[in-house]
Enzyme design. Structure first.
Site, PDB file in Angstrom:
ATOM      1  N   ARG A   8       0.831  -1.196   0.000  1.00 45.37           N
ATOM      2  CA  ARG A   8       0.000   0.000   0.000  1.00 45.37           C
ATOM      3  C   ARG A   8       0.871   1.253   0.000  1.00 45.37           C
ATOM      4  NH1 ARG A   8      -2.790   2.027   5.048  1.00 45.37           N
ATOM      5  NH2 ARG A   8      -4.140   3.727   4.403  1.00 45.37           N
ATOM      6  N   HIS A  26       0.739   4.447  -2.640  1.00 43.59           N
ATOM      7  CA  HIS A  26       0.497   5.808  -2.170  1.00 43.59           C
ATOM      8  C   HIS A  26       1.634   6.737  -2.581  1.00 43.59           C
ATOM      9  CE1 HIS A  26      -2.798   5.156   1.105  1.00 43.59           C
ATOM     10  NE2 HIS A  26      -2.960   4.343   0.075  1.00 43.59           N
ATOM     11  N   ASP A  27       2.843   6.212  -2.608  1.00 43.04           N
ATOM     12  CA  ASP A  27       3.975   7.014  -3.059  1.00 43.04           C
ATOM     13  C   ASP A  27       3.845   7.341  -4.547  1.00 43.04           C
ATOM     14  OD1 ASP A  27       6.563   8.273  -2.779  1.00 43.04           O
ATOM     15  OD2 ASP A  27       7.391   6.567  -3.861  1.00 43.04           O
ATOM     16  N   GLY A  44       4.406  10.904  -8.065  1.00 40.20           N
ATOM     17  CA  GLY A  44       5.255   9.916  -8.717  1.00 40.20           C
ATOM     18  C   GLY A  44       6.054   9.075  -7.737  1.00 40.20           C
ATOM     19  N   ASP A  66       8.799   8.614  -6.139  1.00 36.60           N
ATOM     20  CA  ASP A  66      10.027   9.321  -5.788  1.00 36.60           C
ATOM     21  C   ASP A  66      10.391   9.189  -4.320  1.00 36.60           C
ATOM     22  OD1 ASP A  66       8.033  10.845  -4.663  1.00 36.60           O
ATOM     23  OD2 ASP A  66       8.804  12.772  -5.388  1.00 36.60           O
ATOM     24  N   GLU A  79       2.189  14.783   3.162  1.00 35.68           N
ATOM     25  CA  GLU A  79       1.385  13.600   2.881  1.00 35.68           C
ATOM     26  C   GLU A  79       1.436  12.586   4.016  1.00 35.68           C
ATOM     27  OE1 GLU A  79       2.965  11.128  -0.464  1.00 35.68           O
ATOM     28  OE2 GLU A  79       4.687  12.457  -0.355  1.00 35.68           O
ATOM     29  N   ASN A 126      -2.690   8.475   4.855  1.00 34.31           N
ATOM     30  CA  ASN A 126      -1.408   7.891   5.276  1.00 34.31           C
ATOM     31  C   ASN A 126      -1.192   7.861   6.784  1.00 34.31           C
ATOM     32  OD1 ASN A 126      -0.474   7.441   2.605  1.00 34.31           O
ATOM     33  ND2 ASN A 126       0.160   9.569   2.439  1.00 34.31           N
ATOM     34  N   HIS A 175      -5.857  -5.785  -2.521  1.00 35.66           N
ATOM     35  CA  HIS A 175      -6.677  -5.909  -1.320  1.00 35.66           C
ATOM     36  C   HIS A 175      -6.963  -7.366  -0.959  1.00 35.66           C
ATOM     37  CE1 HIS A 175      -8.412  -1.534  -1.428  1.00 35.66           C
ATOM     38  NE2 HIS A 175      -7.140  -1.590  -1.117  1.00 35.66           N
ATOM     39  N   SER A 228      -8.815 -15.563   2.658  1.00 29.44           N
ATOM     40  CA  SER A 228      -7.388 -15.870   2.810  1.00 29.44           C
ATOM     41  C   SER A 228      -6.644 -14.564   3.091  1.00 29.44           C
ATOM     42  CB  SER A 228      -6.834 -16.536   1.548  1.00 29.44           C
ATOM     43  OG  SER A 228      -7.116 -15.742   0.399  1.00 29.44           O
ATOM     44  N   ASP A 247      -3.634 -14.040  -3.471  1.00 28.63           N
ATOM     45  CA  ASP A 247      -4.273 -14.946  -4.418  1.00 28.63           C
ATOM     46  C   ASP A 247      -5.411 -14.204  -5.111  1.00 28.63           C
ATOM     47  OD1 ASP A 247      -6.344 -14.852  -2.522  1.00 28.63           O
ATOM     48  OD2 ASP A 247      -5.742 -16.741  -1.590  1.00 28.63           O
TER      49      ASP A 247
END
Length: 352
Positions: A76, A80-81, A86, A88, A98, A104, A205, A254, A259
Site C-alpha cells: 500500500r 500511495h507514493d 510519482g 520518488d 502527505e 497515510n 486488497h 485468505s 491470491d
C-alpha cells in the site's frame, strides 16, 4: 481489417515480454536486460550492487514471517507514493505533508523503519548507490511474492525526490474507499493506467486489514444492497461503536495469502469497500473481475504488469533527484542536521 491484424502481433509480443518477467514453471526467474520508459532498466544495479535483490528478499523474509501484516502495508505504501507526485519516495519523508494526511496517517512507524533498515543493509554492502524509492519498489514486489503471489523482476534506476507534494494532494490523487468505479478509472487514467491495470492493482486488497470507518456507510443506517447479508450481519455489530474503529480483514477467505480470492469475494458481494465492490457492480469492470476470479495466473500476470507500469509513474532518473543518505530525510536536511550536531558536539567539548 489492417488495424486488427497489426494489433494482434503487438499484443502477443507484449504478453511474451511480460511472461519473460515472471517465474517460469520450474521456478526460474527470467530477467530481461532491456531499458524501458523513463530511463529505468532491468538489471540496473548489476555492476554497482548486484546483490541488492538478495539482500532485500533475505531481510523481508524475516520481517514478513514475524509480522505478516507488514506485507500489505508495504504494498500500500508504494502505491500511495507513486500516485502522489510519482514514485520518488516522498511518502517516506518525515516532513512531507502527505505523511500526516488521512490516507497515510494510519501507517505504523515500523513500516517506514523497514525501508530505512533496508537502506542501511544495502548501503553497508554497496555504498550509497541504491535509492530509497527503488528499495520501496523491491519491497513491494517481495510483499507479493512472499505472501504467495508471483515472482517477477522490476526495472530499477529511480532517484529520490527532493520536493514535497502540495498540501491535500493525497486527497486529489488517492482512491477513497467510498469511491465508485468512474472516479477510480479516472484517477488511474491520470497516471497512465488503463482499466485492466485498475482492476488488477485493486487485487492488492487480497491481503491486509481495514478500519470500520472506511466502510461504515455500507452498514449504517441500513445495509448497502450490494453487500451480502451474512457479511452485513457479521460486520454491523462489530463496527457498531465508532469510537473504537475496529479492524477487520479485507479478504475473509485468505487474509494473509496473495491470491485471486479477492475477486471471488466481489462476485459473492463480500467486498469490504465501496471502491472494491463497485468493480463488480459496474458493467465496464465486471468482466475483468470474473476473469480474474476464474483464472489466477491471468490475475498474477496482469498484476505484475500493472505494478511494473505503476512503478514508472513520475519517476526521477539520471541526474534528477538524489540518492538519500537517510530515507526519511532529504540530503540537504540530513547533512544540515549532521552539521548542527557536530557544532553542538564541539561546543560541548570546548565547555568541558
Amino acid at each position: 481489417m489492417a488495424k486488427v491484424k497489426s494489433f494482434t502481433p503487438l499484443l502477443f509480443i507484449s504478453f511474451l515480454l511480460l511472461a519473460s518477467c515472471l517465474s517460469s514453471s520450474n521456478g526460474e526467474l527470467f530477467k530481461p536486460n532491456v531499458t524501458i520508459a523513463n530511463g529505468l532498466e532491468f538489471g540496473y544495479y548489476r555492476f554497482t550492487c548486484p546483490q541488492v535483490d538478495t539482500l532485500v528478499r533475505n531481510y523481508l523474509t524475516q520481517v514478513y514471517r514475524a509480522d505478516p501484516g507488514q506485507a500489505a502495508a508495504i504494498l500500500r505504501l508504494q502505491s500511495h507514493d507513486c500516485f502522489v507526485q510519482g514514485c520518488d519516495g516522498s511518502v517516506l519523508l518525515d516532513r512531507s505533508p502527505e505523511r500526516s494526511e488521512i490516507p497515510n496517517k494510519h501507517f505504523k512507524q515500523q513500516t517506514f523503519q523497514i525501508i530505512e533498515t533496508l537502506r542501511q543493509i544495502v548501503h553497508t554492502h554497496c555504498g550509497r548507490v541504491v535509492s530509497c524509492s527503488d528499495l520501496l519498489t523491491l519491497a513491494a514486489r517481495d510483499a507479493v511474492f512472499l505472501t504467495g503471489g508471483p515472482d517477477f523482476t522490476v526495472p530499477l534506476g529511480r532517484r529520490d525526490g527532493v520536493t514535497f507534494p502540495r498540501v491535500n494532494q493525497t486527497f486529489e490523487d488517492l482512491i477513497a474507499p467510498t469511491a465508485k468505479t468512474t472516479e477510480i478509472l479516472t484517477k488511474f487514467a491520470r497516471k497512465g493506467l488503463n482499466l485492466l491495470d485498475t482492476v488488477a492493482l485493486s487485487g492488492a486488497h487480497t491481503i491486509g486489514i481495514a478500519r470500520c470507518s472506511s466502510f461504515r456507510e455500507r452498514l449504517f443506517p441500513t445495509r448497502d444492497p450490494t453487500m451480502e447479508i451474512s457479511l452485513y450481519e457479521k460486520l454491523r455489530p462489530y463496527c457498531a461503536f465508532p469510537e473504537f474503529d475496529s479492524l477487520t480483514w479485507l479478504d475473509f477467505r485468505s487474509p494473509f495469502k496473495f491470491d485471486n480470492l479477492y475477486f471471488v469475494d466481489l462476485i459473492n458481494r463480500q467486498g469490504l469497500f465501496t471502491s472494491d465492490q463497485d468493480l463488480f457492480e459496474d458493467p465496464r469492470t465486471r468482466g475483468t473481475v470474473i476473469n480474474f476470479a476464474n483464472n489466477e495466473f491471468q490475475f498474477f500476470a496482469s498484476f505484475a504488469g500493472a505494478l511494473i507500469k505503476m512503478g514508472t509513474v513520475g519517476v526521477l532518473t539520471d541526474g534528477q533527484g538524489e540518492i538519500r543518505a537517510r530515507c526519511n530525510m532529504r540530503n540537504s536536511d540530513f547533512f544540515n542536521l549532521e552539521s548542527v550536531l557536530e557544532k553542538d558536539k564541539n561546543s560541548s567539548s570546548a565547555a568541558i
